[in-house]
Design an enzyme around this catalytic site. Sequence first.
Site, PDB file in Angstrom:
ATOM      1  N   ASP A  17       0.860  -1.189   0.000  1.00  8.43           N
ATOM      2  CA  ASP A  17       0.000   0.000   0.000  1.00  8.43           C
ATOM      3  C   ASP A  17       0.898   1.243   0.000  1.00  8.43           C
ATOM      4  O   ASP A  17       1.897   1.309   0.710  1.00  8.43           O
ATOM      5  CB  ASP A  17      -0.887  -0.025   1.254  1.00  8.43           C
ATOM      6  CG  ASP A  17      -2.032   0.962   1.174  1.00  8.43           C
ATOM      7  OD1 ASP A  17      -3.187   0.521   1.162  1.00  8.43           O
ATOM      8  OD2 ASP A  17      -1.765   2.179   1.124  1.00  8.43           O
TER       9      ASP A  17
ATOM     10  N   ASN B  51     -13.060  -3.316   2.686  1.00  8.63           N
ATOM     11  CA  ASN B  51     -14.112  -2.299   2.720  1.00  8.63           C
ATOM     12  C   ASN B  51     -14.994  -2.382   1.478  1.00  8.63           C
ATOM     13  O   ASN B  51     -14.486  -2.508   0.367  1.00  8.63           O
ATOM     14  CB  ASN B  51     -13.479  -0.905   2.795  1.00  8.63           C
ATOM     15  CG  ASN B  51     -12.594  -0.733   4.023  1.00  8.63           C
ATOM     16  OD1 ASN B  51     -12.897  -1.277   5.084  1.00  8.63           O
ATOM     17  ND2 ASN B  51     -11.501   0.000   3.889  1.00  8.63           N
TER      18      ASN B  51
ATOM     19  N   GLN C 256     -14.460   2.509   1.656  1.00 11.67           N
ATOM     20  CA  GLN C 256     -13.820   2.116   0.391  1.00 11.67           C
ATOM     21  C   GLN C 256     -13.556   3.360  -0.450  1.00 11.67           C
ATOM     22  O   GLN C 256     -14.468   4.154  -0.697  1.00 11.67           O
ATOM     23  CB  GLN C 256     -14.712   1.139  -0.391  1.00 11.67           C
ATOM     24  CG  GLN C 256     -14.033   0.597  -1.652  1.00 11.67           C
ATOM     25  CD  GLN C 256     -14.892  -0.427  -2.412  1.00 11.67           C
ATOM     26  OE1 GLN C 256     -16.074  -0.612  -2.093  1.00 11.67           O
ATOM     27  NE2 GLN C 256     -14.298  -1.061  -3.395  1.00 11.67           N
TER      28      GLN C 256
ATOM     29  N   HIS D  98     -10.378  -5.217  -3.012  1.00 13.64           N
ATOM     30  CA  HIS D  98      -9.031  -5.501  -2.492  1.00 13.64           C
ATOM     31  C   HIS D  98      -9.131  -5.902  -1.032  1.00 13.64           C
ATOM     32  O   HIS D  98     -10.026  -5.468  -0.306  1.00 13.64           O
ATOM     33  CB  HIS D  98      -8.093  -4.303  -2.657  1.00 13.64           C
ATOM     34  CG  HIS D  98      -8.651  -3.020  -2.136  1.00 13.64           C
ATOM     35  ND1 HIS D  98      -9.583  -2.284  -2.832  1.00 13.64           N
ATOM     36  CD2 HIS D  98      -8.429  -2.348  -0.986  1.00 13.64           C
ATOM     37  CE1 HIS D  98      -9.907  -1.205  -2.138  1.00 13.64           C
ATOM     38  NE2 HIS D  98      -9.234  -1.224  -1.007  1.00 13.64           N
TER      39      HIS D  98
ATOM     40  N   HIS E 130      -7.000  -5.770   2.472  1.00 10.51           N
ATOM     41  CA  HIS E 130      -5.861  -5.169   3.181  1.00 10.51           C
ATOM     42  C   HIS E 130      -5.266  -6.195   4.138  1.00 10.51           C
ATOM     43  O   HIS E 130      -6.011  -6.841   4.900  1.00 10.51           O
ATOM     44  CB  HIS E 130      -6.326  -4.007   4.064  1.00 10.51           C
ATOM     45  CG  HIS E 130      -6.838  -2.818   3.342  1.00 10.51           C
ATOM     46  ND1 HIS E 130      -6.049  -1.722   3.063  1.00 10.51           N
ATOM     47  CD2 HIS E 130      -8.068  -2.519   2.853  1.00 10.51           C
ATOM     48  CE1 HIS E 130      -6.783  -0.803   2.449  1.00 10.51           C
ATOM     49  NE2 HIS E 130      -8.006  -1.260   2.302  1.00 10.51           N
TER      50      HIS E 130
HETATM   51  P1  5GP Z   1      -9.798   1.409   0.584  1.00 11.81           P
HETATM   52  O1  5GP Z   1      -9.989   2.640   1.436  1.00 11.81           O
HETATM   53  O2  5GP Z   1     -10.459   1.569  -0.760  1.00 11.81           O
HETATM   54  O3  5GP Z   1     -10.162   0.148   1.286  1.00 11.81           O
HETATM   55  O4  5GP Z   1      -8.247   1.308   0.376  1.00 11.81           O
HETATM   56  C1  5GP Z   1      -7.552   1.847  -0.699  1.00 11.81           C
HETATM   57  C2  5GP Z   1      -6.080   1.722  -0.364  1.00 11.81           C
HETATM   58  O5  5GP Z   1      -5.347   1.848  -1.559  1.00 11.81           O
HETATM   59  C3  5GP Z   1      -5.556   2.801   0.585  1.00 11.81           C
HETATM   60  O6  5GP Z   1      -4.956   2.156   1.706  1.00 11.81           O
HETATM   61  C4  5GP Z   1      -4.540   3.574  -0.245  1.00 11.81           C
HETATM   62  O7  5GP Z   1      -3.413   3.962   0.505  1.00 11.81           O
HETATM   63  C5  5GP Z   1      -4.173   2.581  -1.336  1.00 11.81           C
HETATM   64  N1  5GP Z   1      -3.827   3.167  -2.623  1.00 11.81           N
HETATM   65  C6  5GP Z   1      -4.548   4.106  -3.306  1.00 11.81           C
HETATM   66  N2  5GP Z   1      -3.956   4.379  -4.482  1.00 11.81           N
HETATM   67  C7  5GP Z   1      -2.855   3.585  -4.555  1.00 11.81           C
HETATM   68  C8  5GP Z   1      -1.836   3.410  -5.552  1.00 11.81           C
HETATM   69  O8  5GP Z   1      -1.823   4.049  -6.596  1.00 11.81           O
HETATM   70  N3  5GP Z   1      -0.862   2.487  -5.288  1.00 11.81           N
HETATM   71  C9  5GP Z   1      -0.846   1.763  -4.127  1.00 11.81           C
HETATM   72  N4  5GP Z   1       0.159   0.884  -3.966  1.00 11.81           N
HETATM   73  N5  5GP Z   1      -1.788   1.902  -3.171  1.00 11.81           N
HETATM   74  C10 5GP Z   1      -2.770   2.807  -3.380  1.00 11.81           C
END
Ligand code: 5GP
Length: 133
Positions: free
Chosen positions: A31, A87, A94, A100, A102
């Site tokens: 991440d 999420n 999300q 995805h 985590h």
């Molecule tokens: P969500 O909030 O949708 O469950 O989590 C999205 C996650 O994706 C966040 O922890 C954020 O830091 C990560 N993330 C967002 N954009 C990128 C990216 O371009 N590359 C990587 N490696 N992680 C990302």
Amino acid sequence: MENNCIFCKIANGEIPAATLYEDKEFRVILDLGPASKGHALILPKKHAENLFELPDETAGKAMILAKKIAGILKEGLKADGVNVVQNNGEAAGQTVMHFHLHLIPRYENDTVQVTWKPGTLTDEEKNEILGLF
Ligand code: 5GP
Ligand code: ZN
């Protein structure tokens, strides 16, 4: 692949990311904004917006992969625990609308917050929910 989906592009190698593991169906990356050291994301290569859109077979494989990668992270980084977080929907936090998982390694006395304030289970709500099944 979904247009303008950043995780489709990362999962399919169009945009580079620090990759811990890859096979035909998944890519596991670090991440970019880690909650803790070793915070990783399991991405299916085929787009599904969330858990409800994910094929059962992919859902099963994702959890088996989570077990494997989380184990390597926990042992290799000497973590004390791991949260597996997933999420669905903006209301649930999300931000990237491509399924995805985590994997968040946890360390004694870290300041990561994956917590909630316990509420109360009322009889009315309990009966409403039990009635769904
Ligand atoms: P969500 O909030 O949708 O469950 O989590 C999205 C996650 O994706 C966040 O922890 C954020 O830091 C990560 N993330 C967002 N954009 C990128 C990216 O371009 N590359 C990587 N490696 N992680 C990302
Ligand atoms: Zn996607």
